[in-house]
Design a protein around this motif. Sequence first.
Motif, short mmCIF file in Angstrom:
data_model
loop_
_atom_site.label_atom_id
_atom_site.label_comp_id
_atom_site.label_asym_id
_atom_site.label_seq_id
_atom_site.Cartn_x
_atom_site.Cartn_y
_atom_site.Cartn_z
N ALA A 75 0.84 -1.19 0.00
CA ALA A 75 0.00 0.00 0.00
C ALA A 75 0.88 1.24 0.00
O ALA A 75 2.00 1.22 0.54
N TYR A 103 -0.34 10.86 4.44
CA TYR A 103 -0.81 11.37 5.72
C TYR A 103 -0.52 12.87 5.75
O TYR A 103 0.30 13.36 4.97
N GLN A 159 -5.18 6.53 0.67
CA GLN A 159 -4.33 5.35 0.54
C GLN A 159 -4.80 4.48 -0.61
O GLN A 159 -6.01 4.37 -0.86
N THR A 173 -4.16 0.55 -2.18
CA THR A 173 -3.56 -0.75 -1.91
C THR A 173 -3.27 -1.52 -3.19
O THR A 173 -3.84 -1.23 -4.25
N GLU A 189 7.07 -0.60 7.23
CA GLU A 189 6.41 0.66 6.92
C GLU A 189 7.47 1.75 6.82
O GLU A 189 8.35 1.86 7.68
N GLY A 220 0.34 5.63 0.44
CA GLY A 220 -0.66 6.64 0.77
C GLY A 220 -0.03 7.91 1.28
O GLY A 220 1.20 8.07 1.28
N THR A 229 -9.07 1.88 -2.54
CA THR A 229 -8.62 3.21 -2.14
C THR A 229 -9.42 3.68 -0.95
O THR A 229 -10.57 3.28 -0.74
N LEU A 249 -4.51 10.06 8.29
CA LEU A 249 -4.48 9.46 6.97
C LEU A 249 -5.39 10.25 6.04
O LEU A 249 -6.57 10.45 6.35
N ASN A 281 3.61 7.55 2.72
CA ASN A 281 3.73 6.34 3.53
C ASN A 281 3.65 5.13 2.61
O ASN A 281 2.83 5.10 1.69
#
Length: 123
Positions: free
Chosen positions: A33, A37, A50, A52, A111, A35, A57, A47, A96
């Motif tokens: 994923a 933030y 995002q 994936t 992450e 995204g 989404t 968030l 992220n």
Amino acid sequence: QVQLVESGGGLVQAGGSLRLSCAASGSIFSINAMGWYRQAPGKQRELVAQSTSAGSTYYADSVKGRFTISRDDATNTVYLQMNSLKPEDTAVYYCNAKVTIVTGGGTRMYEYWGQGTQVTVSS
């Protein structure tokens, strides 16, 4: 090791648009994923959007209909198109990524965060 490099922040008037980019590089087996933030002064990081690998989404309610997230899997890049910007969108935006890398014993997901890019919307 995986690096995330962001670009595209800046200063814009209310109602304007900006496009953020984030490119992931390094020893990537797969990206689960990617995204964005954001964190405004005195507030918690939240968030915004995002995407994936499964194709789903997510958008925060505050940005639905104004922001669009997209990905270029060939270049491991995620974009955030921000339209109809409001002063309350002012924040540092962080990329992220949840990335699977190959380890000695197999694969493992980590992450990662970008360095952050400032978005300022003037009224």
